[in-house]
Design a protein around this motif. Structure first.
Motif: not given
Length: 370
Positions: A96-113, A120-131
């Motif tokens: 679906h070509r989505r670059k931004y995701h939001e989820l709630i973990d098993e402890y009830g915290r919200h994360w932006l992925i 620009q990444m020369d074929g690499d995939f960079l994934l960052s996760v922030k509380d």
């Protein structure tokens, strides 16, 4: 000739060392970010993972380097919950070509992925996760305040328009009551008057929910406040077969509050707890535990029950005006409570799980006797 070669070689070594130092410096920065970082190369192999991401996955870093996505998902110590979330992120990113995701973990915290890839990444995939739990809490508070402000505008516009005709109707019914009594229909008048009074009570509660009166504060000790409040609830709890337990509380904890308003909040929460316990009682022994402890410059008053509990969907709407799951409820009790606690400079939070009970936490600023 030889010296020129040696000088060139020395410069190359120095350049390599300098590059290596820069690389180590940036890698050290990435390692200690408060965001989780994952880097997959163009072949789908994990080439870098920082300390924070390893903590989030609850896996040792060294066991992950060199894994592909399938091997990561099959890691023996990766929880089933995280497996599902990683698979979902992969599916939505690739298909679906989505670059931004939001989820709630098993402890009830919200994360932006965030997933970064492309030229620009020369074929690499960079994934960052922030509380982003704190941001979500601020957003929810602002949303709640906006709804209460809107409720205030609505109530100011319509309250008198409803009350005035109700007052006239009530007066005429009282005038007609002797005639209805002669016809043997006094019961009709009694029911009409009772329903008009109930409508007036709802309007009164509606007005209070939009703008509770300014707190008339006095300094009281937290233990005495809770003891007095429990005395008001004990008889009802006894009739419903529910035990109430007050924990040991430090007598020196003082708060400057409107005692009537704060008692109203605690009594409302206790009443909700009794109703939640009634839903599952049967052979189930009902228990409501009330306690308080100091946290910095605040006192946290907790009301915990072992009732039916609530799911996450219900929790997000709990303080909304007019939202209720009760057949005869107005949905104003908790929205009023929210406003009262906010007017006292405090916060009110709730934690619950379906079938596991509920805990309300009221935080109020401490004061010192002058």
């Amino acid at each position: 000739m030889l010296s020129e070669f040696q000088e060139t070689l020395l410069q190359s070594v120095q350049a390599f060392q300098s590059t290596q130092l820069v690389k180590n410096k940036y890698e050290n920065v990435l390692q200690h970010l408060d965001s989780g970082i994952l880097l997959f190369d163009s072949d789908g192999v994990l080439t870098f993972i920082n300390v924070q991401m390893a903590k989030l996955l609850e896996l040792p870093r060294q066991s992950l380097i060199g894994c592909n996505l399938l091997q990561l998902l099959r890691h023996p110590y990766l929880s089933r919950f995280k497996q599902k979330k990683i698979a979902r992120i992969y599916r939505e990113t690739i298909f679906h070509r989505r670059k931004y995701h939001e989820l709630i973990d098993e402890y009830g915290r919200h994360w932006l992925i965030t997933v970064t890839y492309g030229d620009q990444m020369d074929g690499d995939f960079l994934l960052s996760v922030k509380d982003v739990s704190d941001y979500k809490q601020i957003e929810q508070t602002a949303y709640q305040n906006d709804k209460l402000a809107m409720l205030g505008k609505i109530s100011a516009a319509i309250a008198h328009e409803i009350r005035n005709p109700l007052t006239a109707i009530r007066g005429f019914i009282q005038l007609l009551r002797p005639h209805l009594l002669q016809l043997g229909k006094d019961e009709y008048a009694r029911i009409i008057l009772m329903e008009i009074d109930r409508a007036n009570d709802i309007i009164h509660e509606f007005l209070n929910s939009s703008k509770p009166s300014a707190p008339q504060k006095t300094v009281v000790s937290v233990p005495s406040l809770l003891k007095d409040t429990l005395l008001l609830s004990e008889s009802e709890a006894l009739m419903k077969g529910c035990e109430m337990r007050l924990q040991q509380i430090n007598e020196s904890l003082l708060v400057s509050i409107d005692v009537k308003q704060i008692k109203q909040v605690i009594l409302n929460i206790i009443k909700n707890a009794m109703e939640a316990i009634e839903e599952v009682q049967g052979d189930h022994a009902g228990m409501i535990e009330i306690g308080a402890k100091q946290e910095g410059n605040y006192v946290n008053i907790s009301v915990k029950d072992n009732g039916n509990g609530m799911d996450k969907t219900l929790l997000t709407r709990l303080f909304d005006p007019f939202f209720t799951t009760k057949e005869k409820g107005t949905g104003l009790g908790l929205s009023v409570s929210y406003k009262i606690i906010k007017n006292h400079g405090g916060t009110i939070l709730v934690d619950s799980m379906k079938g596991e009970g509920t805990v309300f936490m009221i935080s109020l600023p401490l004061t010192h006797q002058v």
